[in-house]
Design a protein around this motif. Structure first.
Motif, PDB file in Angstrom:
ATOM      1  N   GLN A  25     -55.701 -16.104  38.881  1.00 43.65           N
ATOM      2  CA  GLN A  25     -55.549 -16.933  40.076  1.00 43.65           C
ATOM      3  C   GLN A  25     -55.152 -18.358  39.705  1.00 43.65           C
ATOM      4  OE1 GLN A  25     -59.522 -16.109  41.446  1.00 43.65           O
ATOM      5  NE2 GLN A  25     -58.752 -15.043  43.271  1.00 43.65           N
ATOM      6  N   GLU A  28     -51.507 -18.479  38.518  1.00 45.08           N
ATOM      7  CA  GLU A  28     -50.584 -18.370  39.650  1.00 45.08           C
ATOM      8  C   GLU A  28     -50.437 -19.725  40.345  1.00 45.08           C
ATOM      9  OE1 GLU A  28     -47.891 -17.182  42.486  1.00 45.08           O
ATOM     10  OE2 GLU A  28     -48.380 -16.300  40.550  1.00 45.08           O
ATOM     11  N   GLN A  29     -51.510 -20.457  40.503  1.00 43.48           N
ATOM     12  CA  GLN A  29     -51.428 -21.799  41.091  1.00 43.48           C
ATOM     13  C   GLN A  29     -50.579 -22.715  40.210  1.00 43.48           C
ATOM     14  OE1 GLN A  29     -55.124 -23.553  42.382  1.00 43.48           O
ATOM     15  NE2 GLN A  29     -55.956 -21.545  42.902  1.00 43.48           N
ATOM     16  N   ARG A  31     -48.159 -21.743  38.143  1.00 47.62           N
ATOM     17  CA  ARG A  31     -46.764 -21.297  38.270  1.00 47.62           C
ATOM     18  C   ARG A  31     -46.132 -21.872  39.530  1.00 47.62           C
ATOM     19  NH1 ARG A  31     -43.689 -18.143  40.847  1.00 47.62           N
ATOM     20  NH2 ARG A  31     -45.314 -17.229  42.115  1.00 47.62           N
ATOM     21  N   ARG A  32     -46.857 -21.847  40.647  1.00 43.68           N
ATOM     22  CA  ARG A  32     -46.331 -22.402  41.903  1.00 43.68           C
ATOM     23  C   ARG A  32     -46.109 -23.906  41.784  1.00 43.68           C
ATOM     24  NH1 ARG A  32     -50.208 -18.797  44.678  1.00 43.68           N
ATOM     25  NH2 ARG A  32     -51.505 -20.640  44.912  1.00 43.68           N
ATOM     26  N   ALA A  33     -46.992 -24.611  41.081  1.00 47.63           N
ATOM     27  CA  ALA A  33     -46.827 -26.058  40.908  1.00 47.63           C
ATOM     28  C   ALA A  33     -45.598 -26.375  40.064  1.00 47.63           C
ATOM     29  CB  ALA A  33     -48.088 -26.662  40.286  1.00 47.63           C
ATOM     30  N   HIS A  35     -42.860 -24.546  39.883  1.00 51.65           N
ATOM     31  CA  HIS A  35     -41.717 -24.309  40.759  1.00 51.65           C
ATOM     32  C   HIS A  35     -41.565 -25.437  41.776  1.00 51.65           C
ATOM     33  CE1 HIS A  35     -40.322 -20.324  39.432  1.00 51.65           C
ATOM     34  NE2 HIS A  35     -41.579 -20.207  39.005  1.00 51.65           N
ATOM     35  N   ALA A  36     -42.670 -25.978  42.266  1.00 53.79           N
ATOM     36  CA  ALA A  36     -42.608 -27.098  43.208  1.00 53.79           C
ATOM     37  C   ALA A  36     -42.008 -28.329  42.529  1.00 53.79           C
ATOM     38  CB  ALA A  36     -43.998 -27.421  43.758  1.00 53.79           C
ATOM     39  N   THR A  50     -37.651 -23.349  34.066  1.00 48.87           N
ATOM     40  CA  THR A  50     -38.813 -23.142  34.923  1.00 48.87           C
ATOM     41  C   THR A  50     -39.773 -22.143  34.296  1.00 48.87           C
ATOM     42  OG1 THR A  50     -37.544 -23.618  36.911  1.00 48.87           O
ATOM     43  CG2 THR A  50     -39.597 -22.407  37.211  1.00 48.87           C
ATOM     44  N   ALA A  54     -43.394 -22.991  32.933  1.00 50.37           N
ATOM     45  CA  ALA A  54     -44.502 -22.285  33.591  1.00 50.37           C
ATOM     46  C   ALA A  54     -45.385 -21.606  32.557  1.00 50.37           C
ATOM     47  CB  ALA A  54     -43.975 -21.266  34.606  1.00 50.37           C
ATOM     48  N   GLN A  58     -49.219 -22.493  32.018  1.00 51.95           N
ATOM     49  CA  GLN A  58     -50.205 -21.424  32.212  1.00 51.95           C
ATOM     50  C   GLN A  58     -51.063 -21.238  30.971  1.00 51.95           C
ATOM     51  OE1 GLN A  58     -47.376 -18.422  33.448  1.00 51.95           O
ATOM     52  NE2 GLN A  58     -48.130 -18.511  35.546  1.00 51.95           N
ATOM     53  N   ARG A  81     -51.820 -29.558  40.686  1.00 52.06           N
ATOM     54  CA  ARG A  81     -50.853 -30.122  41.620  1.00 52.06           C
ATOM     55  C   ARG A  81     -49.577 -30.482  40.854  1.00 52.06           C
ATOM     56  NH1 ARG A  81     -54.478 -33.981  40.341  1.00 52.06           N
ATOM     57  NH2 ARG A  81     -53.699 -35.977  39.608  1.00 52.06           N
TER      58      ARG A  81
END
Length: 144
Positions: A25, A28-29, A31-33, A35-36, A50, A54, A58, A81
């Protein structure tokens, strides 16, 4: 490693760890950051960059969570963040002991996580909680 906290950012609300946050979990947060942070960049190498960034972020996240659980008396909270071209990972635990990277025999397993985090991060800040009941480790992982 810096012992002072960089207050140049707006504080965000920590992610609760009850039920316990799993490593998957948290990753995954992260990885999303990543990409953001990279959203809107042009160029053919963005996808490859990317994914590499990532993976680094991670890995650092996994090491910070593992260290909190193994050496820090357990995970108190976690936050991630995207901020100014970095993924910022904050991990709080229940120990006021500073992280260490003692000399290790490379033939022995373990003991390399803290050094790895410091190598991957552009900056690492360790802040002891004012009442002495824990610490917050903040790692700034470059994305660009």
């Amino acid at each position: 490693m810096q012992a002072a906290r960089d207050d140049a950012h707006e504080p965000a609300r920590p992610v609760a760890v009850s039920p316990p946050l799993s490593g998957a979990q948290a990753r995954e947060q992260v990885r999303r950051a990543v990409h953001a942070c990279l959203a809107g960049q042009d160029g053919g190498s963005v996808a490859e960059t990317t994914e590499l960034r990532a993976l680094d972020a991670q890995l650092a996240c996994s090491e910070l969570l593992s260290n909190a659980r193994r050496h820090g008396g357990g995970l108190a909270w976690f936050r991630v963040r995207a901020e100014h071209g970095h993924v910022v990972i904050e991990v709080a635990d229940h120990s006021s002991e500073l992280p260490l990277s003692p000399p290790r025999d490379v033939r022995e397993p373990g003991g390399f996580g803290w050094a790895l985090v410091q190598r991957l991060a552009a900056k690492v800040v360790v802040e002891i909680v004012p009442d002495g009941t824990g610490k917050v480790v903040t790692a700034y992982l470059p994305v660009r």
